[in-house]
Write an enzyme that holds these catalytic residues in place. Structure first.
Site, PDB file in Angstrom:
ATOM      1  N   CYS A  88       0.842  -1.204  -0.004  1.00  0.00           N
ATOM      2  CA  CYS A  88       0.022   0.029   0.114  1.00  0.00           C
ATOM      3  C   CYS A  88       0.944   1.202   0.042  1.00  0.00           C
ATOM      4  O   CYS A  88       1.594   1.737   0.930  1.00  0.00           O
ATOM      5  CB  CYS A  88      -1.087  -0.199   1.060  1.00  0.00           C
ATOM      6  SG  CYS A  88      -1.800   1.338   1.629  1.00  0.00           S
ATOM      7  N   CYS A  91       0.052   4.055   2.670  1.00  0.00           N
ATOM      8  CA  CYS A  91       0.486   3.442   3.962  1.00  0.00           C
ATOM      9  C   CYS A  91       1.858   4.182   4.355  1.00  0.00           C
ATOM     10  O   CYS A  91       2.263   4.386   5.262  1.00  0.00           O
ATOM     11  CB  CYS A  91       0.214   2.030   4.172  1.00  0.00           C
ATOM     12  SG  CYS A  91      -1.441   1.288   3.890  1.00  0.00           S
TER      13      CYS A  91
END
Length: 315
Positions: A88, A91
């Site tokens: 991700c 993230c």
């Protein structure tokens, strides 16, 4: 800041049933390392392995240790959960901010890192539909959270609200200056979506304290939310991609990117637009970019770099 357990807001996620997770699940293999920052530097390590990191400031949460590390711990200390995955990209933007704030808070709250790939039952229980996702657990119960990457100023507002809900007085996201009740009222209005009240409150603060950076950021957030109200993010970005010379579409796309945690891309988009425009058009784009800088606040390192790029584009 209002109690996030009872106040509807932009962070609302809804009720979550944690009863199925109170019994520890079978142990799983160790989760992969935490996401790295954009420069490849790991954003955190298991407590005890990072020199100078206070114990239990940042913990890795799994299905096996959820009951003890989150539910039981939250009876005395708020636990903020960060749902992430190694693949991700956003993230990697959010994690460094959360970890910095957790360390600065010196144990006032604990950051729990949840790898959704390694812990699917946790992701399902908390209704994770997109990552990064953040929420808190206080007294064994989940409270409101948010999905995506927010400006650090808004993340601090959320942490402050969590701490107040937990009865942690005078701590905040870090040990900082005394709270300003005027700013609390303005932030409350923003978080419940009352943009008119928030705007009036921030403007009142700025009339009394023209250099108040927090109020400037709050007012810029109000303006940002108004611009994107009712817009479909995917459609906005598609229109901008289809017509690079549509100034309105490009500016709105930058707004969407900021709210998606892609501030660097938003700034770069508008800097490129400054280079291609002149006169009133250029000035409108420049002012729009400055408004997005205000959302992030003057201490954001991405803003410093974008300011240099803007100066180069202008001169």
């Amino acid at each position: 800041m209002s109690d996030p357990r009872t106040t509807p807001s932009i962070f609302t996620r809804g009720a979550v049933d944690l009863s199925a997770l109170r019994a520890p699940a079978p142990a799983k293999p160790a989760a992969p390392s935490r996401p790295a920052a954009s420069d490849g530097t790991p954003t955190g390590t298991v407590p005890g392995t990072l020199p100078g990191l206070a114990p239990e400031t940042i913990i890795d949460v799994s299905e096996a240790n959820f009951e003890t590390e989150v539910l039981e711990r939250s009876l005395t200390t708020p636990v903020v959960l960060d749902f992430w995955a190694d693949w991700c990209g956003p993230c990697k933007q959010l994690s460094p901010i959360l970890e910095k704030l957790a360390v600065a808070a010196q144990g006032a709250w604990v950051l729990g890192k949840v790898d959704v790939d390694a812990n699917p039952r946790l992701a399902q229980a908390f209704r994770v539909q997109g990552i990064p996702m953040v929420l808190a657990v206080i007294g064994g119960q989940p409270v409101e959270g948010f999905t995506g990457v927010l400006p650090e100023s808004q993340i601090k507002q959320y942490i402050d609200a969590v701490l107040k809900a937990a009865g942690v007085a005078g701590v905040g996201a870090a040990v900082t200056a005394p709270e300003d009740p005027r700013l609390d009222a303005a932030d409350d209005a923003l978080m419940v979506g009352d943009l008119d009240a928030a705007e009036a409150a921030y403007k009142k603060i700025l009339a009394e304290s023209p250099a108040d950076a927090a109020a400037e950021s709050g007012l810029a957030q109000v303006e940002l939310y108004r611009r994107i109200s009712g817009q479909d993010p995917a459609s906005v970005l598609a229109r901008a991609d289809a017509d690079p010379d549509d100034l309105a579409a490009q500016r709105l796309a930058a707004d969407v990117e900021v709210l998606n945690g892609q501030a660097d891309e938003a700034y770069a988009r508008l800097v490129r637009l400054v280079k291609r425009t002149a006169g009133e058009d250029r000035d409108a784009v420049r002012k729009h970019l400055l408004s997005l800088f205000a959302v992030a606040g003057p201490d954001d390192p991405a803003v410093a770099g974008a300011r240099r790029a803007l100066a180069s584009a202008l001169f």
